[in-house]
Design a protein around this motif. Structure first.
Motif, PDB file in Angstrom:
ATOM      1  N   VAL A 198      15.249  -1.608 -14.621  1.00 12.68           N
ATOM      2  CA  VAL A 198      14.630  -0.973 -13.446  1.00 12.68           C
ATOM      3  C   VAL A 198      15.373  -1.413 -12.190  1.00 12.68           C
ATOM      4  N   ASP A 199      15.707  -0.458 -11.320  1.00 13.03           N
ATOM      5  CA  ASP A 199      16.235  -0.739  -9.984  1.00 13.03           C
ATOM      6  C   ASP A 199      15.099  -0.559  -8.988  1.00 13.03           C
ATOM      7  N   PHE A 200      14.792  -1.610  -8.230  1.00 16.59           N
ATOM      8  CA  PHE A 200      13.730  -1.532  -7.224  1.00 16.59           C
ATOM      9  C   PHE A 200      14.349  -1.496  -5.838  1.00 16.59           C
ATOM     10  N   PRO A 252      13.517  -7.612 -21.989  1.00 15.97           N
ATOM     11  CA  PRO A 252      12.876  -6.821 -23.053  1.00 15.97           C
ATOM     12  C   PRO A 252      11.707  -6.044 -22.449  1.00 15.97           C
ATOM     13  N   LEU A 253      11.450  -4.852 -22.952  1.00  9.41           N
ATOM     14  CA  LEU A 253      10.503  -3.945 -22.296  1.00  9.41           C
ATOM     15  C   LEU A 253       9.135  -4.547 -21.989  1.00  9.41           C
ATOM     16  N   PRO A 254       8.502  -5.322 -22.899  1.00  8.13           N
ATOM     17  CA  PRO A 254       7.191  -5.883 -22.531  1.00  8.13           C
ATOM     18  C   PRO A 254       7.263  -6.755 -21.281  1.00  8.13           C
ATOM     19  N   ARG A 255       8.348  -7.517 -21.125  1.00  7.34           N
ATOM     20  CA  ARG A 255       8.499  -8.360 -19.943  1.00  7.34           C
ATOM     21  C   ARG A 255       8.990  -7.553 -18.743  1.00  7.34           C
ATOM     22  N   LEU A 256       9.791  -6.534 -19.001  1.00  3.03           N
ATOM     23  CA  LEU A 256      10.286  -5.685 -17.914  1.00  3.03           C
ATOM     24  C   LEU A 256       9.126  -5.023 -17.184  1.00  3.03           C
ATOM     25  N   ILE A 257       8.167  -4.519 -17.922  1.00  6.59           N
ATOM     26  CA  ILE A 257       6.997  -3.882 -17.296  1.00  6.59           C
ATOM     27  C   ILE A 257       6.232  -4.896 -16.467  1.00  6.59           C
ATOM     28  N   ARG A 258       6.010  -6.077 -17.034  1.00  3.30           N
ATOM     29  CA  ARG A 258       5.253  -7.110 -16.330  1.00  3.30           C
ATOM     30  C   ARG A 258       5.960  -7.519 -15.030  1.00  3.30           C
ATOM     31  N   ARG A 259       7.267  -7.714 -15.099  1.00  3.86           N
ATOM     32  CA  ARG A 259       8.009  -8.144 -13.901  1.00  3.86           C
ATOM     33  C   ARG A 259       8.073  -7.045 -12.847  1.00  3.86           C
ATOM     34  N   THR A 260       8.170  -5.800 -13.309  1.00  3.20           N
ATOM     35  CA  THR A 260       8.175  -4.686 -12.349  1.00  3.20           C
ATOM     36  C   THR A 260       6.829  -4.593 -11.655  1.00  3.20           C
ATOM     37  N   GLU A 311       4.787  -7.044 -11.097  1.00  6.02           N
ATOM     38  CA  GLU A 311       4.677  -8.171 -10.162  1.00  6.02           C
ATOM     39  C   GLU A 311       5.454  -7.903  -8.879  1.00  6.02           C
ATOM     40  N   LEU A 312       6.662  -7.353  -9.006  1.00  6.46           N
ATOM     41  CA  LEU A 312       7.492  -7.095  -7.835  1.00  6.46           C
ATOM     42  C   LEU A 312       6.882  -6.003  -6.958  1.00  6.46           C
ATOM     43  N   VAL A 313       6.525  -4.891  -7.564  1.00  8.88           N
ATOM     44  CA  VAL A 313       5.942  -3.784  -6.782  1.00  8.88           C
ATOM     45  C   VAL A 313       4.634  -4.239  -6.143  1.00  8.88           C
ATOM     46  N   GLY A 314       3.847  -5.035  -6.881  1.00  6.16           N
ATOM     47  CA  GLY A 314       2.557  -5.486  -6.370  1.00  6.16           C
ATOM     48  C   GLY A 314       2.660  -6.278  -5.079  1.00  6.16           C
ATOM     49  N   ARG A 342       0.654   1.453 -11.591  1.00  5.26           N
ATOM     50  CA  ARG A 342       1.029   0.732 -12.815  1.00  5.26           C
ATOM     51  C   ARG A 342       1.301   1.713 -13.966  1.00  5.26           C
ATOM     52  N   GLU A 343       0.466   2.721 -14.091  1.00  7.38           N
ATOM     53  CA  GLU A 343       0.624   3.700 -15.172  1.00  7.38           C
ATOM     54  C   GLU A 343       1.922   4.489 -15.027  1.00  7.38           C
ATOM     55  N   VAL A 344       2.277   4.851 -13.805  1.00  6.94           N
ATOM     56  CA  VAL A 344       3.518   5.595 -13.580  1.00  6.94           C
ATOM     57  C   VAL A 344       4.724   4.764 -14.008  1.00  6.94           C
ATOM     58  N   ILE A 345       4.693   3.474 -13.737  1.00 11.99           N
ATOM     59  CA  ILE A 345       5.796   2.594 -14.138  1.00 11.99           C
ATOM     60  C   ILE A 345       5.849   2.450 -15.657  1.00 11.99           C
TER      61      ILE A 345
END
Length: 469
Positions: free
Chosen positions: A214-216, A241-249, A251-254, A280-283
């Motif tokens: 993901v590029d933020f 890895p995707l499970p962590r990628l979602i979590r980190r994204t 956290e950053l967007v939040g 969150r759902e869109v991400i």
């Protein structure tokens, strides 16, 4: 081979509602009708059938002796009424003195049709017949979907993040070694990870699948400016890895999702600029459903003062279009989706997008804008603009601030932050019309008085109301 079901697990399934990947059937069902659901599951996300349960949820079960011929007829449905044959696995699970026939249908890389000439696709809790055009779209998408099952040359069991795979095992209640678990999920072929396996569990997915993260980008204002007006204030590339990628994204967007605050008398009212579930759902959707065969292009999350944009490589999958996206569902990456459900990133398939629309409407925001140019899908969420009640009374608060010795600039800033959210030093200068040094002194004084708190560091510093305010 599917894990043997314990009675407690079967009880949980019976209590769950029928949906995208679960269906009950009476033991008296005709094999021809059973084939419809087998085909619908195979053409969509796979699924599980519980045979021996009536429509009202009553468990009637099967007698393994008296119902032997009926059981054989039902199992033959997978090839007598389906072209090509649907792959199934089955077991008998005990439940309160009854036997329930459990049939597991994996997602298929091929399109299956019924001997009645129809093609079916599972959509929520229904077996939906497809038109000729929809069948062609599904066939094309199946070719794309097979990409996640391809082996990744050089990615082996030694590259797996053992902590992450064990976390998955704990979440699912499995007690088995990583190799067996990955093979059971069809994420490991011989000793090679598949694309889905590498994306989900490899320590460094980007080693084989570049730009799969993901590029933020965070912009100040509502447009992208270049040159002297360059307004990009934060850029970060996320890879994991995707499970962590979602979590980190998340956290950053939040950290950049502002909470709007305004005063109603002396009481503070709060409202986030985007409903938590919606962004969150869109991400999650972008991460789970993007086209990973398009290499070299990451998911892009762009934040502006008035909107959030999430851009995902690849067009909408299968039969999903911009017009029907709230009621249609198709997984481009069913293996990835299946694993992500363990972390509850994905709940019941097919309902998420509709809920995003409903959450945005309930918050008073414009509906999401979804565009598909065939190569990129972009979802835009527009920030909630709260209506400040006319009867908001700031007089008493202003009197208290004046008694504390605050100047008019500081009081104006506090009211602005209460109504519109955090403010930066640059925004303070523009709002109040003062120099940077004056802004620094005013804001530092408000922090010292415990009226404001500092968030961020360096050029990303911004100020929010302290809790006591």
């Amino acid at each position: 081979m599917a894990e043997l079901l314990r009675e407690q697990e079967l009880e949980y399934l019976i209590a769950a509602p029928e949906g995208q990947t679960l269906e009950w059937k009476s033991p008296r069902i005709h094999p021809r009708d059973l084939a419809t659901t087998l085909i619908a599951f195979a053409n969509a996300d796979g699924g599980r059938l519980l045979i021996g349960i009536e429509d009202d949820g009553t468990v009637s079960g099967l007698d393994l002796v008296a119902d032997r011929q009926q059981v054989e007829r039902l199992l033959r449905a997978a090839y007598e009424f389906c072209t090509p044959s649907v792959q199934i696995e089955y077991q008998f699970a005990p439940y309160r003195g009854h036997q329930v026939l459990v049939i597991d249908v994996p997602v298929s890389p091929r399109v299956h049709n019924h001997n009645n000439g129809r093609v079916y696709l599972r959509v929520l809790d229904r077996d939906q017949p497809l038109s000729a055009d929809e069948t062609l779209r599904v066939a094309f998408a199946k070719g794309q979907a097979s990409y996640e099952t391809q082996p990744v040359r050089g990615a082996t069991l030694e590259d797996v993040d053992q902590d992450l795979i064990q976390e998955y095992a704990r979440l699912r209640g499995f007690d088995q070694p990583a190799e067996r678990l990955l093979r059971g999920l069809n994420l490991l072929v011989e000793n090679t990870l598949t694309v889905a396996g590498a994306l989900l569990f490899a320590r460094e997915p980007g080693r084989w699948l570049p730009r799969a993260g993901v590029d933020f980008l965070k912009f100040e204002g509502t447009t992208i400016e270049l040159g002297e007006a360059f307004n990009l204030v934060k850029r970060q590339e996320l890879t994991a890895p995707l499970p962590r990628l979602i979590r980190r994204t998340w956290e950053l967007v939040g950290t950049f999702v502002r909470t709007r605050r305004w005063l109603r008398g002396l009481e503070m009212t709060e409202q986030p600029e985007y409903p938590d579930f919606a962004w969150r759902e869109v991400i999650v959707n972008a991460t789970a459903h993007r086209d990973y065969s398009i290499t070299g292009t990451a998911i892009q999350v762009r934040m502006f003062d008035d909107r959030l944009e999430v851009e995902s490589p690849g067009g909408l999958p299968g039969i999903v279009t911009v017009e029907n996206i709230r009621r249609r569902h198709f997984s481009r990456n069913p293996h990835i989706v299946g694993v992500l459900k363990a972390w509850h990133y994905i709940e019941e398939l097919g309902f998420g997008v509709d809920r995003v629309f409903r959450e945005m409407e309930a918050a008073g925001a414009p509906p999401p804008l979804i565009t598909d140019d065939g190569g990129v899908v972009t979802v835009t969420l527009y920030a909630v603009r709260p209506t400040i009640p006319e009867q908001v009374d700031l007089n008493e608060q202003a009197v208290r601030w004046a008694e504390m010795g605050l100047n008019e600039r500081q009081m104006k800033a506090l009211i602005h932050i209460a109504q519109h959210g955090p403010i930066s030093r640059k925004q303070y200068c523009e709002l109040i019309g003062v120099s940077r040094m004056t802004a620094y002194r005013d804001l530092a004084d408000l922090v010292k008085r415990d009226l404001l708190q500092v968030r961020g560091s360096g050029r990303y510093v911004h100020y929010v109301l302290a809790e006591k305010v």
